[in-house]
Design an enzyme around this catalytic site. Structure first.
Site, short mmCIF file in Angstrom:
data_model
loop_
_atom_site.label_atom_id
_atom_site.label_comp_id
_atom_site.label_asym_id
_atom_site.label_seq_id
_atom_site.Cartn_x
_atom_site.Cartn_y
_atom_site.Cartn_z
CG ASN A 10 -1.70 1.22 1.43
OD1 ASN A 10 -1.80 2.03 0.52
ND2 ASN A 10 -2.26 1.40 2.62
CD1 TRP A 11 3.44 0.93 -2.85
CD2 TRP A 11 3.55 2.12 -4.75
NE1 TRP A 11 4.13 0.18 -3.77
CE2 TRP A 11 4.21 0.88 -4.95
CE3 TRP A 11 3.51 3.02 -5.81
CZ2 TRP A 11 4.80 0.54 -6.17
CZ3 TRP A 11 4.09 2.68 -7.02
CH2 TRP A 11 4.73 1.46 -7.20
CE LYS A 12 0.15 3.34 4.76
NZ LYS A 12 0.04 3.49 6.20
CG HIS B 84 -5.77 1.66 5.15
ND1 HIS B 84 -5.37 2.60 6.08
CD2 HIS B 84 -4.73 0.82 4.99
CE1 HIS B 84 -4.12 2.33 6.44
NE2 HIS B 84 -3.72 1.26 5.80
CD GLU C 130 -2.91 5.28 6.87
OE1 GLU C 130 -2.87 5.37 5.63
OE2 GLU C 130 -1.97 4.79 7.54
CD GLU D 206 -3.47 -2.79 7.22
OE1 GLU D 206 -2.32 -2.98 6.82
OE2 GLU D 206 -4.14 -1.79 6.94
N GLY E 223 2.53 1.83 10.86
CA GLY E 223 3.53 2.90 10.78
C GLY E 223 4.23 3.21 12.09
CB SER F 148 5.16 -2.26 12.05
OG SER F 148 4.74 -0.94 12.36
N GLY G 12 2.74 -1.23 4.33
CA GLY G 12 2.76 0.19 4.02
C GLY G 12 4.18 0.66 3.75
N GLY G 13 4.80 1.24 4.78
CA GLY G 13 6.12 1.87 4.62
C GLY G 13 7.14 1.00 3.89
C1 PEP Z 1 -0.76 0.02 6.14
O1 PEP Z 1 -0.95 1.24 6.20
O2 PEP Z 1 -1.55 -0.70 5.52
C2 PEP Z 1 0.40 -0.51 6.83
C3 PEP Z 1 0.40 -1.75 7.18
O3 PEP Z 1 1.42 0.37 7.09
P1 PEP Z 1 2.87 0.01 7.71
O4 PEP Z 1 3.33 -1.25 7.04
O5 PEP Z 1 3.71 1.19 7.37
O6 PEP Z 1 2.66 -0.18 9.16
#
Ligand code: PEP
Length: 251
Positions: A12-14, A100, A102, A170, A176, A214, A235-236
């Site tokens: 997920n590049w956001k 998601h 967010e 999640e 994050g 994470s 994500g990251g």
């Molecule tokens: C996400 O936002 O879906 C996610 C899992 O982020 P991260 O891997 O950065 O925690």
């Protein structure tokens, strides 16, 4: 023996990346997947909507799949600034992330809204990845399993089957932050999610359940080996091709 639930590693590049960055990242992931020749796992990248078409072209022939990060429930109409599932499909997407945390937080998306988006994904021929997860306060109040059950029952549309649904667990507090639940906690929660799905989906034992929060190359092996974990939503760490490929390798 082939696994009944093929692992899915989704990035997920956001809201990150302009065209040059995105194409470099997509090309890096595509090259890595081509070299690895994986046939036993799926690798998906979900760029910002503006880049889906370019990324789909860049990964063509590599086996890397492309998805959206959100969609509107309607196919078209007076919804300024929104993007329909049909538009994502038309741009080269095969999947879409819905619900998601967010978006639940930033845009006030309710379970009912997430459910409508998952139905929109089906209408357009996309595979929805329905996200659920508890907040830190809910976890500390010992309400995790109950919160997840409510989210699943509200967000998964009637008529769901394993072929039409992916669920991503999640924990909001793990996104994050560099924090993750223990492997045992992930296994317990995923078993609970599968139990709840058992009352809603005829072939719940075949639904793929992703863990997200994470995940990185160094912890992917143990998290992905937890019971009932069929992949990761990343994500990251999906913004660096090497790191993301290390996670895909661990699957
Ligand atoms: C996400 O936002 O879906 C996610 C899992 O982020 P991260 O891997 O950065 O925690």
């Amino acid at each position: 023996m082939a696994r009944s639930r093929q692992p899915l590693i989704a990035g997920n590049w956001k809201m990150n990346g302009l065209r040059a960055d995105a194409l470099a990242l997509a090309t890096g992931v595509a090259e890595g997947c081509k070299q690895a020749r994986w046939t036993d796992r799926e690798v998906l990248v979900c760029p910002p909507a503006t880049l889906i078409m370019a990324v789909a072209a860049a990964v063509k022939g590599s086996g890397v799949l492309v998805g959206g990060q959100n969609c509107h429930a309607n196919a078209s109409g007076a919804h300024t600034g929104d993007i329909s599932a049909e538009m994502l499909r038309d741009s080269g997407a095969s999947h879409v992330i819905v619900g998601h945390s967010e978006r639940r937080t930033d845009c006030g998306e309710t379970d009912a809204a997430v459910r409508a988006k998952a139905e929109a994904a089906w209408r357009a021929g996309l595979l929805p990845i329905v996200c659920i997860g508890e907040t830190l306060a809910e976890r500390e109040a010992g309400r995790t399993l109950q919160v997840l059950e409510t989210q699943i029952k509200g967000s998964v549309p009637a008529g769901a089957t394993a072929a039409k649904l992916v669920v991503a667990y999640e924990p909001v507090w793990a996104i994050g932050t560099g924090k993750t639940p223990t492997v045992a906690e992930v296994a317990t929660v995923h078993a609970h999610i599968r139990r709840v799905l058992g009352g809603l989906v005829p072939d719940a034992s075949a639904v793929r359940l992703l863990y997200g929060g994470s995940v990185k190359g160094s912890n992917a092996g143990e998290l992905l080996a937890a019971g009932d974990v069929d992949g990761a939503l990343v994500g990251g760490a999906s913004l660096k091709a090497d790191e993301f490929l290390a996670i895909a390798k661990a699957a």
